[in-house]
Design a protein around this motif. Sequence first.
Motif, PDB file in Angstrom:
ATOM      1  N   TRP A 173       0.820  -1.212   0.000  1.00 19.62           N
ATOM      2  CA  TRP A 173       0.000   0.000   0.000  1.00 19.62           C
ATOM      3  C   TRP A 173       0.855   1.263   0.000  1.00 19.62           C
ATOM      4  O   TRP A 173       0.401   2.321  -0.439  1.00 19.62           O
ATOM      5  CB  TRP A 173      -0.926   0.017   1.219  1.00 19.62           C
ATOM      6  CG  TRP A 173      -2.107  -0.888   1.069  1.00 19.62           C
ATOM      7  CD1 TRP A 173      -2.211  -2.176   1.471  1.00 19.62           C
ATOM      8  CD2 TRP A 173      -3.354  -0.558   0.440  1.00 19.62           C
ATOM      9  NE1 TRP A 173      -3.435  -2.685   1.149  1.00 19.62           N
ATOM     10  CE2 TRP A 173      -4.172  -1.711   0.514  1.00 19.62           C
ATOM     11  CE3 TRP A 173      -3.869   0.588  -0.164  1.00 19.62           C
ATOM     12  CZ2 TRP A 173      -5.460  -1.748  -0.005  1.00 19.62           C
ATOM     13  CZ3 TRP A 173      -5.156   0.548  -0.673  1.00 19.62           C
ATOM     14  CH2 TRP A 173      -5.938  -0.598  -0.604  1.00 19.62           C
ATOM     15  N   ARG A 222      -4.510  -5.238  -4.809  1.00 21.33           N
ATOM     16  CA  ARG A 222      -5.395  -4.436  -3.960  1.00 21.33           C
ATOM     17  C   ARG A 222      -4.774  -3.112  -3.551  1.00 21.33           C
ATOM     18  O   ARG A 222      -5.384  -2.331  -2.823  1.00 21.33           O
ATOM     19  CB  ARG A 222      -5.763  -5.241  -2.704  1.00 21.33           C
ATOM     20  CG  ARG A 222      -6.512  -6.535  -2.992  1.00 21.33           C
ATOM     21  CD  ARG A 222      -7.025  -7.181  -1.719  1.00 21.33           C
ATOM     22  NE  ARG A 222      -5.929  -7.630  -0.849  1.00 21.33           N
ATOM     23  CZ  ARG A 222      -5.342  -8.822  -0.945  1.00 21.33           C
ATOM     24  NH1 ARG A 222      -5.728  -9.670  -1.899  1.00 21.33           N
ATOM     25  NH2 ARG A 222      -4.386  -9.172  -0.112  1.00 21.33           N
ATOM     26  N   SER A 223      -3.530  -2.851  -3.991  1.00 22.96           N
ATOM     27  CA  SER A 223      -2.835  -1.654  -3.535  1.00 22.96           C
ATOM     28  C   SER A 223      -3.295  -0.390  -4.243  1.00 22.96           C
ATOM     29  O   SER A 223      -3.080   0.724  -3.754  1.00 22.96           O
ATOM     30  CB  SER A 223      -1.325  -1.821  -3.756  1.00 22.96           C
ATOM     31  OG  SER A 223      -1.027  -1.854  -5.147  1.00 22.96           O
ATOM     32  N   GLY A 224      -3.908  -0.536  -5.402  1.00 21.23           N
ATOM     33  CA  GLY A 224      -4.356   0.631  -6.160  1.00 21.23           C
ATOM     34  C   GLY A 224      -3.315   1.197  -7.097  1.00 21.23           C
ATOM     35  O   GLY A 224      -3.586   2.136  -7.846  1.00 21.23           O
ATOM     36  N   TYR A 225      -2.099   0.635  -7.102  1.00 20.25           N
ATOM     37  CA  TYR A 225      -1.041   1.118  -7.979  1.00 20.25           C
ATOM     38  C   TYR A 225      -1.060   0.355  -9.302  1.00 20.25           C
ATOM     39  O   TYR A 225      -1.294  -0.854  -9.337  1.00 20.25           O
ATOM     40  CB  TYR A 225       0.339   0.942  -7.336  1.00 20.25           C
ATOM     41  CG  TYR A 225       0.578   1.809  -6.128  1.00 20.25           C
ATOM     42  CD1 TYR A 225       0.806   3.175  -6.276  1.00 20.25           C
ATOM     43  CD2 TYR A 225       0.591   1.260  -4.848  1.00 20.25           C
ATOM     44  CE1 TYR A 225       1.037   3.974  -5.160  1.00 20.25           C
ATOM     45  CE2 TYR A 225       0.820   2.045  -3.731  1.00 20.25           C
ATOM     46  CZ  TYR A 225       1.038   3.404  -3.899  1.00 20.25           C
ATOM     47  OH  TYR A 225       1.268   4.193  -2.799  1.00 20.25           O
ATOM     48  N   GLU A 226      -0.803   1.068 -10.372  1.00 17.40           N
ATOM     49  CA  GLU A 226      -0.622   0.434 -11.663  1.00 17.40           C
ATOM     50  C   GLU A 226       0.877   0.364 -11.966  1.00 17.40           C
ATOM     51  O   GLU A 226       1.652   1.211 -11.531  1.00 17.40           O
ATOM     52  CB  GLU A 226      -1.323   1.228 -12.765  1.00 17.40           C
ATOM     53  CG  GLU A 226      -2.845   1.254 -12.622  1.00 17.40           C
ATOM     54  CD  GLU A 226      -3.495   1.997 -13.771  1.00 17.40           C
ATOM     55  OE1 GLU A 226      -2.768   2.484 -14.655  1.00 17.40           O
ATOM     56  OE2 GLU A 226      -4.740   2.101 -13.766  1.00 17.40           O
TER      57      GLU A 226
END
Length: 441
Positions: free
Chosen positions: A75, A113-117
């Motif tokens: 995250w 699930r971290s939201g990073y691309e």
Amino acid sequence: MRLTVIGTGYVGAVHAACMADIGHDVLGVDIDTDRITALAAGRPPFFEPGLSGMLKAAVDAGRLRFTTSLAEAAWFADTHFVCVGTPQRPGSGAADLRHVEAAVDGLAPHLPRSGYERVLVVGKSTVPVGTASRLSTRLRTSAPDAEVAWNPEFLREGCAVRDTLSPERIVVGAGSARAEARMRELYAPLLATGTRFIATDPATAELVKVASNSFLATKISFVNAMAEICDVTGADVLALAEAMGADSRIGPRFLSPGLGFGGSCLPKDIRAFAARAEELGQGESVAFLRQVDEINTRQRTRTVDLARQLAGGSFAERSVAVLGAAFKPCSDDVRDSPALAVADTIRRQGAQVRVHDPEAVDNARAAFPALQFALEVSKACERADVVLHLTEWPQYRDLDPAALATVVRSPAIVDARNTLDPVAWRSAGWTLRAPGRPRLG
């Protein structure tokens, strides 16, 4: 930029502190809770010049913190450095990659699930060629958009902070222009000072580290092989090394004859490289590394033999002082320490052995509890029949041989690192022996 450093041992702790020092926000990750607690309080778990103050400043400034959670790491950032150890596999020369695989496998499930691309996992651990490709396949089963790059470290213990902040080169093996661009951005403060950035593919980057260490190990063992020749011909290996090093094609660095190399890098790296070459069907290409390893190990036996000669042919009922426990100066690292290997061999042959080191006594005592240790040089040398100079700490070069002669029982010394002034020691009444040197005193 925000980044994580997974593994806070020697490489990881230094990398994390230095990256925070140049302005990044860094999260260090480790499974060792005691280590994490110490680092979070600004206390490095090992001795390295310059690290303690830098670490505490980064922690106090809030640019560096630590955790045991890989989920938190996922995250925190989209760039993750893997800096865990790759020790020698038990019963084999090959590298043990369990820690590297555990780090990547532990991180991977949290990435979607971290939201990073476009997450980038960057290896700094020393690994066999082909590891990055294999890890990339494993990683993408959980995180299809994640990439793996390799960015080998070239740190010298005792100079690691300087080597990180002022490197001779930065090597990055990236599989895409996007990954390379991110690494250039991350290292921008260092590149701005003129540091060379060498971009290549991951396999070449993996090879750069092991090939470089193999070459350095070969130089060390070569000059030690020449010292063996000098011993039987009466030639002087220091004069030989100086003359060789004056040739710009050869250079003087790593042409220092003596007890040979140890530590956690060169010995295991050349063995792992040879083992990987065998797996690839190219064992003959690096077969000489077996001899490099054998020559290096032989220096320990030769040092024991020199000491036994000075002890009158036997260590029985003899007292031996050993100056140095760390595998090199400016470090408290005793892993595969030539000094301690020699000290313990002499102890097992009947001598009473007392060891001194400016920084490594605690680690040495934990590794070799049967040895005796002293916190002062004079105490280590008290009534010694033979003194062995085995780690080239500057304070040993500065010893007063005349004063030390009043402490020992017999003024006899083996300079296994070839750094003491033989004229000064001989003038003070000492008999000095050194590998590859004419007999002095």
